[in-house]
Design a protein around this motif. Structure first.
Motif, PDB file in Angstrom:
ATOM      1  N   CYS A  88       6.057   1.885 -14.404  1.00 51.22           N
ATOM      2  CA  CYS A  88       7.033   1.219 -13.542  1.00 51.22           C
ATOM      3  C   CYS A  88       6.499  -0.050 -12.893  1.00 51.22           C
ATOM      4  O   CYS A  88       7.261  -0.903 -12.485  1.00 51.22           O
ATOM      5  CB  CYS A  88       7.491   2.194 -12.461  1.00 51.22           C
ATOM      6  SG  CYS A  88       6.165   2.664 -11.305  1.00 51.22           S
ATOM      7  N   GLY A  89       5.197  -0.160 -12.740  1.00 47.50           N
ATOM      8  CA  GLY A  89       4.620  -1.313 -12.062  1.00 47.50           C
ATOM      9  C   GLY A  89       4.747  -1.273 -10.554  1.00 47.50           C
ATOM     10  O   GLY A  89       4.398  -2.226  -9.872  1.00 47.50           O
ATOM     11  N   LEU A  90       5.256  -0.169 -10.035  1.00 42.37           N
ATOM     12  CA  LEU A  90       5.487  -0.032  -8.589  1.00 42.37           C
ATOM     13  C   LEU A  90       4.720   1.127  -7.955  1.00 42.37           C
ATOM     14  O   LEU A  90       4.920   1.442  -6.790  1.00 42.37           O
ATOM     15  CB  LEU A  90       6.986   0.183  -8.332  1.00 42.37           C
ATOM     16  CG  LEU A  90       7.918  -0.912  -8.837  1.00 42.37           C
ATOM     17  CD1 LEU A  90       9.365  -0.464  -8.739  1.00 42.37           C
ATOM     18  CD2 LEU A  90       7.688  -2.196  -8.064  1.00 42.37           C
ATOM     19  N   GLY A  91       3.887   1.807  -8.732  1.00 46.80           N
ATOM     20  CA  GLY A  91       3.143   2.951  -8.208  1.00 46.80           C
ATOM     21  C   GLY A  91       3.978   4.199  -8.062  1.00 46.80           C
ATOM     22  O   GLY A  91       3.598   5.120  -7.354  1.00 46.80           O
ATOM     23  N   GLU A  92       5.116   4.257  -8.720  1.00 48.49           N
ATOM     24  CA  GLU A  92       6.037   5.380  -8.564  1.00 48.49           C
ATOM     25  C   GLU A  92       5.908   6.458  -9.642  1.00 48.49           C
ATOM     26  O   GLU A  92       6.113   7.622  -9.373  1.00 48.49           O
ATOM     27  CB  GLU A  92       7.481   4.872  -8.561  1.00 48.49           C
ATOM     28  CG  GLU A  92       7.803   3.932  -7.417  1.00 48.49           C
ATOM     29  CD  GLU A  92       7.862   4.626  -6.073  1.00 48.49           C
ATOM     30  OE1 GLU A  92       8.259   5.800  -6.027  1.00 48.49           O
ATOM     31  OE2 GLU A  92       7.505   3.984  -5.073  1.00 48.49           O
ATOM     32  N   ARG A 125      -3.084   4.743  -8.049  1.00 45.00           N
ATOM     33  CA  ARG A 125      -2.191   4.047  -8.979  1.00 45.00           C
ATOM     34  C   ARG A 125      -2.739   2.653  -9.257  1.00 45.00           C
ATOM     35  O   ARG A 125      -2.745   1.779  -8.382  1.00 45.00           O
ATOM     36  CB  ARG A 125      -0.772   3.965  -8.413  1.00 45.00           C
ATOM     37  CG  ARG A 125      -0.185   5.330  -7.982  1.00 45.00           C
ATOM     38  CD  ARG A 125       0.002   6.271  -9.170  1.00 45.00           C
ATOM     39  NE  ARG A 125       0.318   7.638  -8.805  1.00 45.00           N
ATOM     40  CZ  ARG A 125       1.517   8.172  -8.770  1.00 45.00           C
ATOM     41  NH1 ARG A 125       2.571   7.453  -9.071  1.00 45.00           N
ATOM     42  NH2 ARG A 125       1.676   9.435  -8.459  1.00 45.00           N
ATOM     43  N   ALA A 126      -3.204   2.436 -10.478  1.00 45.80           N
ATOM     44  CA  ALA A 126      -3.871   1.183 -10.842  1.00 45.80           C
ATOM     45  C   ALA A 126      -2.930  -0.017 -10.868  1.00 45.80           C
ATOM     46  O   ALA A 126      -3.387  -1.154 -10.762  1.00 45.80           O
ATOM     47  CB  ALA A 126      -4.556   1.327 -12.203  1.00 45.80           C
ATOM     48  N   CYS A 127      -1.630   0.223 -10.990  1.00 40.18           N
ATOM     49  CA  CYS A 127      -0.709  -0.920 -11.051  1.00 40.18           C
ATOM     50  C   CYS A 127      -0.527  -1.589  -9.696  1.00 40.18           C
ATOM     51  O   CYS A 127      -0.128  -2.747  -9.634  1.00 40.18           O
ATOM     52  CB  CYS A 127       0.651  -0.499 -11.627  1.00 40.18           C
ATOM     53  SG  CYS A 127       1.629   0.561 -10.557  1.00 40.18           S
ATOM     54  N   VAL A 128      -0.829  -0.891  -8.613  1.00 41.26           N
ATOM     55  CA  VAL A 128      -0.640  -1.475  -7.279  1.00 41.26           C
ATOM     56  C   VAL A 128      -1.962  -1.782  -6.572  1.00 41.26           C
ATOM     57  O   VAL A 128      -1.950  -2.284  -5.458  1.00 41.26           O
ATOM     58  CB  VAL A 128       0.257  -0.576  -6.383  1.00 41.26           C
ATOM     59  CG1 VAL A 128       1.669  -0.535  -6.937  1.00 41.26           C
ATOM     60  CG2 VAL A 128      -0.323   0.811  -6.222  1.00 41.26           C
ATOM     61  N   LEU A 129      -3.074  -1.504  -7.230  1.00 38.83           N
ATOM     62  CA  LEU A 129      -4.384  -1.867  -6.684  1.00 38.83           C
ATOM     63  C   LEU A 129      -4.824  -3.190  -7.288  1.00 38.83           C
ATOM     64  O   LEU A 129      -4.604  -3.441  -8.473  1.00 38.83           O
ATOM     65  CB  LEU A 129      -5.436  -0.808  -7.048  1.00 38.83           C
ATOM     66  CG  LEU A 129      -5.305   0.556  -6.408  1.00 38.83           C
ATOM     67  CD1 LEU A 129      -6.359   1.497  -6.982  1.00 38.83           C
ATOM     68  CD2 LEU A 129      -5.453   0.458  -4.901  1.00 38.83           C
ATOM     69  N   THR A 130      -5.475  -4.006  -6.501  1.00 39.93           N
ATOM     70  CA  THR A 130      -6.060  -5.223  -7.052  1.00 39.93           C
ATOM     71  C   THR A 130      -7.487  -4.922  -7.491  1.00 39.93           C
ATOM     72  O   THR A 130      -8.110  -3.957  -7.030  1.00 39.93           O
ATOM     73  CB  THR A 130      -6.095  -6.357  -6.010  1.00 39.93           C
ATOM     74  OG1 THR A 130      -6.952  -5.954  -4.932  1.00 39.93           O
ATOM     75  CG2 THR A 130      -4.702  -6.691  -5.507  1.00 39.93           C
TER      76      THR A 130
END
Length: 161
Positions: free
Chosen positions: A39-43, A57-62
């Motif tokens: 999702c790209g939103l951590g959901e 969630r790797a998509c919301v971590l820098t």
């Protein structure tokens, strides 16, 4: 800018902006295919990794947010060619249809077992409740999670169910 990370036990250097999502760095720059873009939103949980042993969630971590920390992906769970007990349990239980969600579920169960050696059914359910699976292998996934508890105990020198 060169960023230094520790991923799957290896020190790596990446010439990327510090604000790059960790998922992008893992998949695009390090060619690690365990974490998935969902999702790209951590959901949805498809992108989950372990950061210092905890599911994240790797998509919301820098990338900058994990510098100096240990990042472990599904690709790095096996040890010397031997699958992690959680990975083996999911295979044994045939807990996959499309398999897209399994990365996150395996990572979350590994995280749970890192901190609770004998989790209850409620704790297992809580670890998995924010992972989306559209294929409907929910019973097999729960079976796999319970098998993982037993296999993990054996791997740690504990009991054998």
């Amino acid at each position: 800018m060169t960023l230094k990370l520790k991923v799957n036990g290896q020190n790596v250097e990446l010439a990327i902006p510090p604000t790059t999502p960790l998922l992008n760095a893992l998949r695009n720059d390090l060619a690690l295919n365990g974490p998935k873009y969902g999702c790209g939103l951590g959901e949805c949980g498809a992108c989950s990794v372990l950061v210092d042993g905890m599911a994240a969630r790797a998509c919301v971590l820098t990338v900058a947010s994990v510098m100096g920390r240990e990042v472990t992906t599904l690709d790095g769970l096996a040890d010397k060619g031997r699958l992690d007990p959680v990975q083996q349990a999911f295979i044994d239980a045939q807990a996959a249809q499309c398999g897209y969600c399994l990365n996150g579920m395996i990572i979350s169960i590994r995280s749970l077992l890192n901190h609770t050696s004998t989790p209850s059914s409620e704790q297992i359910g809580a670890a998995l409740e924010h992972h989306l699976c559209r294929c409907g292998t929910h019973l097999e996934i729960l079976d796999a999670a319970h098998r993982a508890v037993a296999l993990n105990a054996v791997a740690l020198g504990g009991f054998d169910d």
